[in-house]
Motif scaffolding. Structure first.
Motif, mmCIF file in Angstrom:
data_model
loop_
_atom_site.group_PDB
_atom_site.id
_atom_site.type_symbol
_atom_site.label_atom_id
_atom_site.label_comp_id
_atom_site.label_asym_id
_atom_site.label_seq_id
_atom_site.Cartn_x
_atom_site.Cartn_y
_atom_site.Cartn_z
ATOM 1 N N LEU A 1 0.820 -1.213 0.000
ATOM 2 C CA LEU A 1 0.000 0.000 0.000
ATOM 3 C C LEU A 1 0.852 1.260 0.000
ATOM 4 C CD1 LEU A 1 -2.689 -1.031 2.634
ATOM 5 C CD2 LEU A 1 -2.990 -0.929 0.166
ATOM 6 N N TYR A 2 2.090 1.118 0.469
ATOM 7 C CA TYR A 2 3.016 2.251 0.520
ATOM 8 C C TYR A 2 4.086 2.155 -0.564
ATOM 9 C CZ TYR A 2 0.844 3.206 5.029
ATOM 10 O OH TYR A 2 -0.059 3.497 6.021
ATOM 11 N N GLY A 3 3.844 1.310 -1.560
ATOM 12 C CA GLY A 3 4.795 1.185 -2.659
ATOM 13 C C GLY A 3 6.008 0.348 -2.345
ATOM 14 N N ARG A 4 5.963 -0.425 -1.248
ATOM 15 C CA ARG A 4 7.092 -1.280 -0.871
ATOM 16 C C ARG A 4 6.723 -2.735 -1.200
ATOM 17 N NH1 ARG A 4 10.967 1.587 2.286
ATOM 18 N NH2 ARG A 4 10.419 3.792 2.063
ATOM 19 N N GLY A 5 7.151 -3.203 -2.372
ATOM 20 C CA GLY A 5 6.748 -4.524 -2.842
ATOM 21 C C GLY A 5 7.772 -5.617 -2.655
ATOM 22 N N GLU B 1 11.627 -3.424 4.159
ATOM 23 C CA GLU B 1 10.556 -3.158 3.205
ATOM 24 C C GLU B 1 11.114 -2.206 2.158
ATOM 25 O OE1 GLU B 1 8.026 -4.881 3.447
ATOM 26 O OE2 GLU B 1 7.596 -5.299 5.550
ATOM 27 N N LEU B 2 11.187 -2.689 0.903
ATOM 28 C CA LEU B 2 11.832 -1.925 -0.161
ATOM 29 C C LEU B 2 10.953 -1.897 -1.408
ATOM 30 C CD1 LEU B 2 14.989 -3.872 0.634
ATOM 31 C CD2 LEU B 2 15.073 -1.387 0.685
ATOM 32 N N THR B 3 11.237 -0.947 -2.279
ATOM 33 C CA THR B 3 10.426 -0.838 -3.492
ATOM 34 C C THR B 3 10.738 -1.950 -4.489
ATOM 35 O OG1 THR B 3 12.062 0.710 -4.403
ATOM 36 C CG2 THR B 3 10.137 1.652 -3.281
ATOM 37 N N ASP B 4 12.014 -2.309 -4.642
ATOM 38 C CA ASP B 4 12.392 -3.321 -5.628
ATOM 39 C C ASP B 4 13.815 -3.784 -5.342
ATOM 40 O OD1 ASP B 4 14.020 -1.204 -6.568
ATOM 41 O OD2 ASP B 4 12.545 -0.622 -8.069
#
Length: 321
Positions: free
Chosen positions: A229-233, A277-280
């Motif tokens: 939800l916060y862009g951390r996929g 928790e990271l974006t990519d």
């Protein structure tokens, strides 16, 4: 389903408020945030019904958390995962992309001998490595990435009523608290009326026991929110081997990193573990090279990308009524 980046500003404010006081009434949250009680309730129930927000009550005293790394035969992974998820003493069960194994938290007695031996004898399990989580050093109040939506004044307005409560009152855990604690583990915001019906206690007793158990540190609440939800996929487990003299400084640094959802010192070959928790994957590269690489005293780093979470903070959710 709410997609990454689809939370609006008020969604984020409500989530931040729940992190500060997980059982705050919708009316009180609405008053502080300038929203109607109905608006707060609607936003909460929308996210909860989609299984991307959950509040879980944890019993703390007399328990110890162990981080397990479990290797299984490939054909047995699904069966072992289901068996672990069904246990009341497990949480944060992850399938690891790199090794193909599993990781989970086992909450049991400090010695944990019987529980660990029972796990090692489970069909399909090849090996179990256990690390005792000693002390949390980051993310204790929640991942910092979701704690940026409220002003300092709004945060104080939500926290101060809790601070006015006595720090210790009443009695510790009683055998009669078991039904209450079990229901709060399934749904930390279950209404007083439902808790009273399920526990057989009067509503006034339920309110008092929650207050007393929380004040004594017997009961704490965890707010579980899907980081997508916060862009951390990209979720990553990270083990650090740190020189003993540098553990405190490294811990303080991790507590300031927005990528760190949780970190703790541990027993075992590595003495600090963190959930990132990271974006990519590119963000993971930069975090390891720039942020971890800049920390004096870190001698070795090992990472595992989580391919999926089988179970998160609390018991497997039941169908919503």
């Amino acid at each position: 389903m709410v997609e990454s980046g689809k939370l609006d500003a008020d969604d984020r404010r409500v989530l931040h408020a729940l992190q500060l006081d997980p059982r705050a009434s919708f009316a009180r949250i609405g008053t502080v945030l300038g929203l109607s009680e109905r608006t707060v309730s609607r936003r909460y129930h929308r996210l909860r019904s989609q299984l991307i927000l959950r509040i879980v009550g944890h019993e703390q005293t007399g328990r110890a958390d162990w981080l397990l790394q479990i290797m299984t035969a490939p054909a047995a992974v699904d069966a072992v995962s289901r068996a672990l998820a069904a246990r009341r003493d497990t949480s944060w069960i992850a399938h690891l992309a790199g090794t193909g194994g599993l990781s989970c938290i086992l909450r049991t007695t400090a010695t944990a001998g019987d529980a660990l031996e029972q796990l090692r004898r489970m069909p399909g399990i090849g090996s179990v490595t256990a690390q005792r989580l000693l002390a949390p050093v980051a993310g204790v109040g929640g991942w910092p990435g979701r704690l940026q939506a409220l002003t300092p004044e709004e945060q104080r307005a939500l926290i101060e009523p809790e601070r006015r409560a006595p720090s210790v009152s009443g009695t510790g855990r009683l055998p009669t608290d078991e039904p209450l604690l079990s229901m709060l583990a399934a749904d930390g915001r279950m209404s007083i009326a439902r808790l009273a019906r399920g526990s057989g206690m009067p509503e006034s007793t339920v309110r008092r026991r929650i207050s007393e158990l929380t004040a004594r540190g017997v009961l704490m609440f965890e707010v579980e929110v899907d980081p997508k939800l916060y862009g951390r996929g990209t979720d990553v487990l990270c083990w650090l081997t740190v020189r003993p003299a540098a553990v405190r400084a490294v811990s303080e640094a991790l507590n300031a990193h927005s990528e760190v959802a949780f970190a703790a010192t541990t027993t075992g070959d590595s003495n600090v573990m963190a959930i990132l928790e990271l974006t990519d994957s590119e963000a993971l590269h930069h975090y390891l090279a720039d942020s971890i690489g800049a920390l004096a005293g870190v001698e070795r780093v090992r990472t595992e990308i989580v391919s999926d979470w089988i179970k998160r903070a609390g018991p497997l959710p039941m169908l919503r009524r």
